[in-house]
Design a protein around this motif. Structure first.
Motif, PDB file in Angstrom:
ATOM      1  N   CYS A 169      65.002 -56.121 -18.893  1.00  0.00           N
ATOM      2  CA  CYS A 169      65.304 -55.538 -19.899  1.00  0.00           C
ATOM      3  C   CYS A 169      65.105 -56.285 -21.493  1.00  0.00           C
ATOM      4  N   TRP A 172      66.537 -56.365 -27.253  1.00  0.00           N
ATOM      5  CA  TRP A 172      67.546 -55.469 -28.055  1.00  0.00           C
ATOM      6  C   TRP A 172      68.154 -54.355 -27.319  1.00  0.00           C
ATOM      7  N   LYS A 173      67.245 -54.194 -26.087  1.00  0.00           N
ATOM      8  CA  LYS A 173      68.001 -53.171 -24.919  1.00  0.00           C
ATOM      9  C   LYS A 173      69.176 -53.657 -24.389  1.00  0.00           C
TER      10      LYS A 173
END
Length: 270
Positions: A169, A172-173
């Motif tokens: 991931c 930012w996610k």
């Protein structure tokens, strides 16, 4: 269980009366049928109807709500970003200055802040109005969101976000999918706090507003100087109801989030 003494009960009763009795009286007299605010003339909702026909108060209320919604939303984003920076980056050039500038509006008198912002807008040749009030409220309330969110980030387990990044991931996610849901009650509380402060502000708005940007506190203050009217009691009661509703909703959301977190911990332990 420790029993309360008579002195403790009396102290709590006096304190609650001192805080909430004036507000209770204001709410009661907003339903007064008499035009004289100090003379009870029977129960009536007449002044609430008159309030919605008072174009000056309605325009001021609409300006106040727009300013509060916009400034609270922008402030929440900026304050959350500042909290993340202060929590995760302990050493960077200018950190002490940045931290001091973020916290300065909390201890600075409103008169000084209002005058400083007025001089800034004049030097930049900005016409005072709706947007200058919004900018002023963003500047003066961002620190409250930063403090609230930063206190929540202190107890946040970074390993959850690191695990998400290990699984591919992006940072930012991972923040939006892992960190933000956990700290969301603090973010919502910060938004509610800044929204309330914006609704209540008089001093800073008086310095930074202009023609067509009269807020509701400014309108109420200008009318109170000529005498309190039942319509002012009615509009103040509506403001109290809005703020109280927001506090209750924020408390319920926070409680639901805590219950969900406790349930997830129990399932993980099993």
């Amino acid at each position: 269980m420790k029993h309360w003494s008579g002195f403790n009960i009396a102290s709590v009763a006096v304190g609650l009366a001192f805080l909430y009795l004036p507000i209770t009286i204001l709410v009661i007299y907003s339903f007064n049928a008499s035009r004289l605010v100090t003379v009870w003339g029977g129960f009536s909702t007449h002044w609430y109807g008159e309030l919605f026909h008072n174009q000056g108060l309605m325009d001021a209320a609409w300006v106040t709500i727009r300013v509060a919604l916009l400034s609270a939303s922008v402030t929440t984003v900026l304050g959350t970003m500042a909290a993340v920076v202060l929590n995760r980056f302990h050493r960077f050039p200018g950190r002490l200055l940045f931290s001091g500038m973020v916290a300065a509006p909390m201890v600075m008198p409103d008169v000084i802040l209002g005058l400083s912002l007025l001089l800034l807008f004049v030097s930049l040749d900005l016409d005072r109005g709706f947007w200058t009030v919004v900018l002023a409220h963003i500047t003066c309330t961002m620190c409250f969101v930063t403090v609230v969110v930063q206190s929540r980030l202190v107890s946040f387990d970074r390993s959850l976000e690191e695990a998400a990044q290990d699984l591919g991931c992006p940072p930012w996610k991972a923040f939006f999918l892992v960190t933000l849901p956990v700290i969301w009650p603090a973010v919502a509380a910060g938004w509610m706090l800044t929204f309330t402060l914006s609704l209540d502000d008089l001093v800073i708005a008086s310095f930074t507003s202009g023609p067509g940007a009269t807020t509701l506190p400014m309108k109420i203050y200008s009318q109170v100087r000529l005498g309190v009217t039942p319509e002012i009691n009615a509009v103040c009661t509506i403001l109290i109801a809005i703020v109280s509703l927001g506090v209750v909703v924020a408390a319920l959301v926070n409680r639901r989030q805590e219950q969900r977190r406790a349930r997830d911990e129990r399932l993980a332990a099993q």
